[in-house]
Design a protein around this motif. Structure first.
Motif, PDB file in Angstrom:
ATOM      1  N   ALA A   1      17.183   6.820   7.245  1.00 12.59           N
ATOM      2  CA  ALA A   1      15.788   6.498   7.563  1.00 12.59           C
ATOM      3  C   ALA A   1      14.801   7.532   7.023  1.00 12.59           C
ATOM      4  CB  ALA A   1      15.623   6.345   9.081  1.00 12.59           C
ATOM      5  N   ALA A   2      15.029   7.963   5.784  1.00 10.91           N
ATOM      6  CA  ALA A   2      14.178   8.996   5.193  1.00 10.91           C
ATOM      7  C   ALA A   2      12.983   8.431   4.429  1.00 10.91           C
ATOM      8  CB  ALA A   2      15.007   9.872   4.250  1.00 10.91           C
ATOM      9  N   PHE A   3      13.025   7.148   4.061  1.00 10.62           N
ATOM     10  CA  PHE A   3      12.009   6.607   3.159  1.00 10.62           C
ATOM     11  C   PHE A   3      11.385   5.329   3.717  1.00 10.62           C
ATOM     12  CE2 PHE A   3      14.992   9.004   0.557  1.00 10.62           C
ATOM     13  CZ  PHE A   3      14.131   9.824  -0.166  1.00 10.62           C
TER      14      PHE A   3
ATOM     15  N   ASP B   1       0.853  -1.181   0.000  1.00 10.25           N
ATOM     16  CA  ASP B   1       0.000   0.000   0.000  1.00 10.25           C
ATOM     17  C   ASP B   1       0.895   1.239   0.000  1.00 10.25           C
ATOM     18  OD1 ASP B   1      -1.837   2.004   0.319  1.00 10.25           O
ATOM     19  OD2 ASP B   1      -2.690   1.243   2.196  1.00 10.25           O
ATOM     20  N   VAL B   2       0.862   2.024  -1.068  1.00  9.13           N
ATOM     21  CA  VAL B   2       1.790   3.146  -1.221  1.00  9.13           C
ATOM     22  C   VAL B   2       1.205   4.484  -0.785  1.00  9.13           C
ATOM     23  CG1 VAL B   2       2.980   1.995  -3.123  1.00  9.13           C
ATOM     24  CG2 VAL B   2       1.114   3.593  -3.640  1.00  9.13           C
ATOM     25  N   ARG B   3      -0.050   4.519  -0.419  1.00 10.93           N
ATOM     26  CA  ARG B   3      -0.669   5.795  -0.046  1.00 10.93           C
ATOM     27  C   ARG B   3       0.051   6.428   1.140  1.00 10.93           C
ATOM     28  NH1 ARG B   3      -6.683   3.670   0.605  1.00 10.93           N
ATOM     29  NH2 ARG B   3      -5.414   1.944   1.456  1.00 10.93           N
ATOM     30  N   GLU B   4       0.431   7.697   0.945  1.00  6.94           N
ATOM     31  CA  GLU B   4       1.120   8.507   1.955  1.00  6.94           C
ATOM     32  C   GLU B   4       2.520   8.001   2.289  1.00  6.94           C
ATOM     33  OE1 GLU B   4      -0.037  11.390   2.833  1.00  6.94           O
ATOM     34  OE2 GLU B   4      -1.854  11.022   1.658  1.00  6.94           O
ATOM     35  N   LYS B   5       3.041   7.028   1.543  1.00  4.41           N
ATOM     36  CA  LYS B   5       4.385   6.509   1.798  1.00  4.41           C
ATOM     37  C   LYS B   5       5.435   7.383   1.092  1.00  4.41           C
ATOM     38  CE  LYS B   5       3.197   2.840   4.166  1.00  4.41           C
ATOM     39  NZ  LYS B   5       3.255   1.497   3.560  1.00  4.41           N
ATOM     40  N   THR B   6       6.570   7.564   1.755  1.00  2.00           N
ATOM     41  CA  THR B   6       7.708   8.222   1.125  1.00  2.00           C
ATOM     42  C   THR B   6       8.510   7.151   0.385  1.00  2.00           C
ATOM     43  OG1 THR B   6       8.995   7.948   3.153  1.00  2.00           O
ATOM     44  CG2 THR B   6       7.862  10.055   2.831  1.00  2.00           C
ATOM     45  N   ILE B   7       8.715   7.372  -0.916  1.00  2.00           N
ATOM     46  CA  ILE B   7       9.279   6.327  -1.773  1.00  2.00           C
ATOM     47  C   ILE B   7      10.421   6.907  -2.604  1.00  2.00           C
ATOM     48  CG2 ILE B   7       8.789   4.692  -3.637  1.00  2.00           C
ATOM     49  CD1 ILE B   7       5.928   4.566  -2.677  1.00  2.00           C
ATOM     50  N   LEU B   8      11.525   6.191  -2.641  1.00  2.00           N
ATOM     51  CA  LEU B   8      12.692   6.600  -3.411  1.00  2.00           C
ATOM     52  C   LEU B   8      12.846   5.696  -4.626  1.00  2.00           C
ATOM     53  CD1 LEU B   8      15.294   8.323  -3.676  1.00  2.00           C
ATOM     54  CD2 LEU B   8      16.457   6.576  -2.305  1.00  2.00           C
TER      55      LEU B   8
ATOM     56  N   ARG C   1      23.921  -1.166   0.710  1.00  2.00           N
ATOM     57  CA  ARG C   1      24.138  -0.552   2.023  1.00  2.00           C
ATOM     58  C   ARG C   1      23.537   0.846   2.081  1.00  2.00           C
ATOM     59  NH1 ARG C   1      29.337  -2.716   1.064  1.00  2.00           N
ATOM     60  NH2 ARG C   1      30.241  -0.644   0.765  1.00  2.00           N
ATOM     61  N   GLU C   2      23.677   1.594   1.012  1.00  2.00           N
ATOM     62  CA  GLU C   2      23.115   2.941   0.973  1.00  2.00           C
ATOM     63  C   GLU C   2      21.584   2.895   1.024  1.00  2.00           C
ATOM     64  OE1 GLU C   2      24.810   6.557   0.253  1.00  2.00           O
ATOM     65  OE2 GLU C   2      25.280   5.239   1.929  1.00  2.00           O
ATOM     66  N   VAL C   3      20.988   1.966   0.295  1.00  2.00           N
ATOM     67  CA  VAL C   3      19.531   1.833   0.338  1.00  2.00           C
ATOM     68  C   VAL C   3      19.072   1.477   1.746  1.00  2.00           C
ATOM     69  CG1 VAL C   3      17.584   0.440  -0.452  1.00  2.00           C
ATOM     70  CG2 VAL C   3      19.256   1.288  -2.104  1.00  2.00           C
ATOM     71  N   ALA C   4      19.758   0.522   2.378  1.00  2.00           N
ATOM     72  CA  ALA C   4      19.395   0.145   3.745  1.00  2.00           C
ATOM     73  C   ALA C   4      19.521   1.337   4.690  1.00  2.00           C
ATOM     74  CB  ALA C   4      20.277  -1.002   4.215  1.00  2.00           C
ATOM     75  N   ARG C   5      20.510   2.183   4.458  1.00  2.00           N
ATOM     76  CA  ARG C   5      20.717   3.353   5.324  1.00  2.00           C
ATOM     77  C   ARG C   5      19.566   4.344   5.233  1.00  2.00           C
ATOM     78  NH1 ARG C   5      22.243   8.368   4.480  1.00  2.00           N
ATOM     79  NH2 ARG C   5      22.870   8.040   2.297  1.00  2.00           N
ATOM     80  N   VAL C   6      19.061   4.592   4.010  1.00  2.00           N
ATOM     81  CA  VAL C   6      18.036   5.623   3.849  1.00  2.00           C
ATOM     82  C   VAL C   6      16.618   5.089   4.083  1.00  2.00           C
ATOM     83  CG1 VAL C   6      19.509   6.891   2.241  1.00  2.00           C
ATOM     84  CG2 VAL C   6      17.757   5.332   1.338  1.00  2.00           C
ATOM     85  N   LEU C   7      16.485   3.777   4.285  1.00  2.00           N
ATOM     86  CA  LEU C   7      15.170   3.205   4.580  1.00  2.00           C
ATOM     87  C   LEU C   7      14.920   3.168   6.083  1.00  2.00           C
ATOM     88  CD1 LEU C   7      14.866   0.180   2.122  1.00  2.00           C
ATOM     89  CD2 LEU C   7      13.478   2.263   2.113  1.00  2.00           C
ATOM     90  N   LYS C   8      13.660   3.317   6.448  1.00  2.00           N
ATOM     91  CA  LYS C   8      13.255   3.157   7.840  1.00  2.00           C
ATOM     92  C   LYS C   8      13.316   1.678   8.214  1.00  2.00           C
ATOM     93  CE  LYS C   8      10.100   7.079   7.412  1.00  2.00           C
ATOM     94  NZ  LYS C   8       8.681   7.523   7.404  1.00  2.00           N
TER      95      LYS C   8
END
Length: 270
Positions: free
Chosen positions: A129-131, A63-70, A152-159
């Protein structure tokens, strides 16, 4: 203008030479790429692979509603515009200014404006943890020398608990020529040979670079980054789909998997 290659080689290329070559290539090829594939990709559509698997049907992002997505390696950002129309808050980036120019044109054509960033996927310019979700449809992963760093970079910016989905050419295809016909059904390269595919200019400079990783390599990259693989999807070639795209074709698609889609989640803290 595309720096047209005069030959093909299998040789090592480092992170810097890979980035430089692929930035020039996609800047120069962006217009021709969208002239050839624009109808297939759409202006606000989300297609995971040449097999025509769409996010509308697959629901891999949840469910992508209101989700922050990179979106990594967004090209013209048609996937992110589709997500914006579904109520998500996407940010799209690409290495190539030429591709981002098409993303701006797509925004003007659809009225769906998505923040655009020019960046290298190996060095994401976003805070920790921005996305909620990150994804790429055939972007970035094969076009960098250090795909483990991208993980590693993706894991870093994900919650924590965030989802990372990426589609790539199926690794078994590395063994076969890029030919949609019968000649593309005979293995000619060792699957375990990770020497990059390089197109070279007359002076020997690389003009285009792709890096190969085996299925095991991908799993190790994912787990070493603190994520876990929760699904691996190998789309089948659908009945009635006759359109060829490079090495993808009804002939090859009826025999060999052409695409691998990795669905991953960031580990929750204990």
């Amino acid at each position: 203008m595309v720096d047209h290659p005069v030959g093909v080689a299998r040789r090592e290329e480092n992170a810097g030479s890979t980035v430089a070559a692929n930035r020039r290539w996609w800047d120069g090829d962006a217009d021709a790429y969208h002239a050839e594939h624009g109808d297939f990709l759409g202006t606000a559509d989300f297609v995971w692979a040449p097999e025509r698997l769409r996010e509308e049907d697959a629901h891999l992002l949840g469910d992508v509603r209101e989700k922050t997505i990179l979106e990594l390696g967004c090209g013209a950002a048609m996937c992110s515009r589709w997500l914006a129309a579904q109520g998500a808050h996407p940010v799209a980036f690409d290495l190539s200014a030429g591709m981002l120019r098409h993303a701006q044109a797509g925004a003007q054509a659809t009225g769906l404006n998505v923040p655009l960033v020019q960046a290298d996927a190996q060095y994401l310019p976003f805070r920790d943890a921005a996305f909620d979700v990150a994804f790429t449809s055939f972007g970035a992963i094969a076009f960098v020398a250090d795909s483990a760093r991208v993980m590693r970079e993706v894991a870093r910016v994900l919650k924590p608990g965030g989802r990372w989905i990426f589609s790539t050419t199926h690794p078994t295809r590395w063994s076969f020529p890029d030919d949609p016909g019968p000649d593309g059904l005979t293995a000619t390269m060792p699957y375990w040979d990770r020497t990059p595919y390089v197109e070279v200019a007359a002076d020997g400079r690389p003009t285009y670079v792709e890096h190969h990783r085996t299925l095991g390599d991908r799993v190790r990259e994912i787990t070493a980054a603190g994520m876990r693989l929760v699904d691996l999807i190998e789309p089948e070639w659908p009945a009635g789909h006759t359109e060829e795209w490079g090495q993808w074709s009804p002939l090859r698609g009826s025999i060999l998997p052409g695409t691998a889609i990795y669905v991953c989640e960031v580990d929750q803290p204990r």
